[in-house]
Enzyme design. Structure first.
Site, short mmCIF file in Angstrom:
data_model
loop_
_atom_site.label_atom_id
_atom_site.label_comp_id
_atom_site.label_asym_id
_atom_site.label_seq_id
_atom_site.Cartn_x
_atom_site.Cartn_y
_atom_site.Cartn_z
N ARG A 144 1.06 -1.27 0.11
CA ARG A 144 0.13 -0.01 -0.03
C ARG A 144 0.83 1.42 0.08
O ARG A 144 2.02 1.24 0.41
CB ARG A 144 -0.89 -0.05 1.18
CG ARG A 144 -1.82 -1.38 1.18
CD ARG A 144 -2.76 -1.16 2.50
NE ARG A 144 -3.70 -2.39 2.74
CZ ARG A 144 -3.35 -3.34 3.25
NH1 ARG A 144 -2.41 -3.43 4.06
NH2 ARG A 144 -4.13 -4.26 3.43
N LYS A 168 -2.63 -2.86 7.68
CA LYS A 168 -3.86 -2.35 8.46
C LYS A 168 -4.22 -3.22 9.85
O LYS A 168 -3.78 -4.45 9.81
CB LYS A 168 -5.32 -2.53 7.31
CG LYS A 168 -5.13 -1.54 6.40
CD LYS A 168 -6.58 -1.45 5.50
CE LYS A 168 -6.09 -0.19 4.47
NZ LYS A 168 -7.56 -0.61 3.71
N HIS A 243 -1.73 3.23 -6.48
CA HIS A 243 -2.60 2.23 -6.23
C HIS A 243 -2.88 1.37 -7.63
O HIS A 243 -2.96 0.17 -7.55
CB HIS A 243 -4.01 2.66 -5.60
CG HIS A 243 -4.77 1.60 -5.04
ND1 HIS A 243 -4.48 0.99 -3.84
CD2 HIS A 243 -6.09 1.07 -5.33
CE1 HIS A 243 -5.34 0.22 -3.24
NE2 HIS A 243 -6.19 0.08 -4.18
N ARG A 246 -0.17 -1.26 -7.66
CA ARG A 246 -0.55 -2.34 -6.67
C ARG A 246 -1.28 -3.20 -7.28
O ARG A 246 -1.18 -4.46 -7.09
CB ARG A 246 -0.95 -1.56 -5.36
CG ARG A 246 -1.38 -2.62 -4.49
CD ARG A 246 -1.70 -1.95 -3.05
NE ARG A 246 -2.68 -2.61 -2.16
CZ ARG A 246 -2.59 -3.48 -1.31
NH1 ARG A 246 -1.19 -3.95 -1.11
NH2 ARG A 246 -3.51 -4.01 -0.52
N HIS A 269 -4.22 -8.44 2.65
CA HIS A 269 -5.87 -8.57 2.67
C HIS A 269 -6.27 -9.33 3.72
O HIS A 269 -5.85 -10.48 3.82
CB HIS A 269 -6.54 -9.10 1.46
CG HIS A 269 -6.30 -7.99 0.33
ND1 HIS A 269 -6.55 -8.24 -1.10
CD2 HIS A 269 -6.23 -6.61 0.12
CE1 HIS A 269 -6.41 -7.07 -1.72
NE2 HIS A 269 -6.11 -6.15 -1.00
N TYR A 278 -9.62 -9.46 -8.48
CA TYR A 278 -8.57 -9.84 -9.52
C TYR A 278 -8.96 -10.99 -10.08
O TYR A 278 -8.12 -11.17 -11.18
CB TYR A 278 -7.27 -9.73 -8.62
CG TYR A 278 -6.76 -8.77 -7.91
CD1 TYR A 278 -6.43 -7.37 -9.09
CD2 TYR A 278 -6.76 -8.54 -6.74
CE1 TYR A 278 -6.06 -6.43 -8.21
CE2 TYR A 278 -6.14 -7.46 -6.11
CZ TYR A 278 -5.83 -6.15 -6.75
OH TYR A 278 -5.60 -4.99 -6.27
#
Length: 305
Positions: A144, A168, A243, A246, A269, A278
């Site tokens: 990120r 995160k 992004h 990414r 994730h 994806y």
């Protein structure tokens, strides 16, 4: 949000903006959070509809409102939760924008060339080298952008094959590093020392230091420089962002046979459903597989015996 869920600074800022917006709407009617009723929230949603906001923006605002009133109810500031009746609009998740391998190569090679030139000033040369290192790292790791610009300076000195990233929710993951990325980081740190980096290179905690209040290079500045580079190499600057790179990292891995679970771990994730956006890449590969290998396909080429 910060203490219990480990929310990032960007997430907290987004919730703050959402609640400020609700507060200003309620305050104009002389209403406070503590006395707000369901009909007031319905009126607020109607106001959002009049603004013609995207479904994703409305959904995020509703999430902010729900979390606020859940907190007020749980901690005894209210005897009820008026937000339970709020329903988020259905969102169709758009396919991620991606670049081709050739387009990413054009960006990285242009950045590498610019970094190899002797700049008119040390500051300009460091800036060119920094952009090249950022692109090498981003495409090699899929970090990120917030994780990338806050890498510690120690990342350039590690001899191992992995970067330890705290993402995160303060979740830690290991991301493999390519030799090109490691070499680029080492060269960049050496240049900082030679030219006199902001503060002393030895005491600087960030790999990408800045004189701004954060102390490190910002994601907004990176996005601006990346768009300028994209325009220089003939790409649509509006379709290029950190992004998007990414997305390219993940899509190109899947396109070349990577496992979806492995890509999920690399991206950080928590839920594989996020990574499944994806899978359109996998669908394209399956279609190509059938078209070229099914005996009834027009493109089928039997193997010579």
């Amino acid at each position: 949000m910060s203490a219990e869920k480990g929310a990032s600074g960007n997430t907290l800022d987004a919730y703050q903006r959402d609640l400020d917006d609700l507060d200003s709407t309620l305050s104009a009617k002389g209403i406070k959070f503590e006395s707000c009723a369901s009909e007031h929230l319905r009126d607020y949603l109607a106001d959002l509809a009049d603004r013609d906001l995207a479904a994703s923006s409305v959904a995020r605002k509703i999430s902010s409102i729900r979390q606020l009133f859940r907190f007020l109810y749980r901690d005894g500031f209210r005897s009820d939760d008026p937000s339970t009746m709020l329903k988020a609009p259905k969102r169709s998740r758009p396919l991620p924008k991606i670049l081709t391998v050739q387009e990413v190569d054009r960006l990285i090679e242009a950045a590498r060339f610019n970094a190899s030139l002797e700049g008119p000033t040390p500051k300009r040369q460091i800036r060119a080298m920094r952009l090249y290192v950022l692109l090498e790292l981003l495409y090699a790791t899929g970090l990120r952008v917030s994780e990338l610009v806050t890498l510690p300076s120690s990342a350039a000195h590690m001899d191992g094959q992995f970067l330890s990233i705290v993402g995160k929710g303060n979740k830690e993951r290991l991301v493999p590093l390519s030799e090109r990325a490691k070499e680029a980081m080492r060269d960049y740190r050496a240049m900082l020392k030679e030219t006199g980096a902001p503060k002393s290179a030895g005491a600087q905690p960030w790999l990408f230091p800045s004189s701004g209040k954060e102390g490190h290079y910002t994601r907004q500045a990176f996005a601006r420089e990346l768009k300028a580079l994209a325009a220089d190499v003939g790409l649509d600057a509006g379709s290029v962002s950190p992004h998007v790179l990414r997305h390219a990292f993940a899509s190109h891995l899947l396109q070349n046979g990577a496992n979806l679970r492995a890509v999920q771990k690399l991206l950080g994730h928590s839920d594989i459903s996020t990574t499944q956006i994806y899978t359109h890449i996998l669908d394209e590969r399956l279609i190509e597989l059938v078209e070229h290998h099914h005996p009834l396909s027009d493109h089928f080429e039997p193997k010579a015996e």
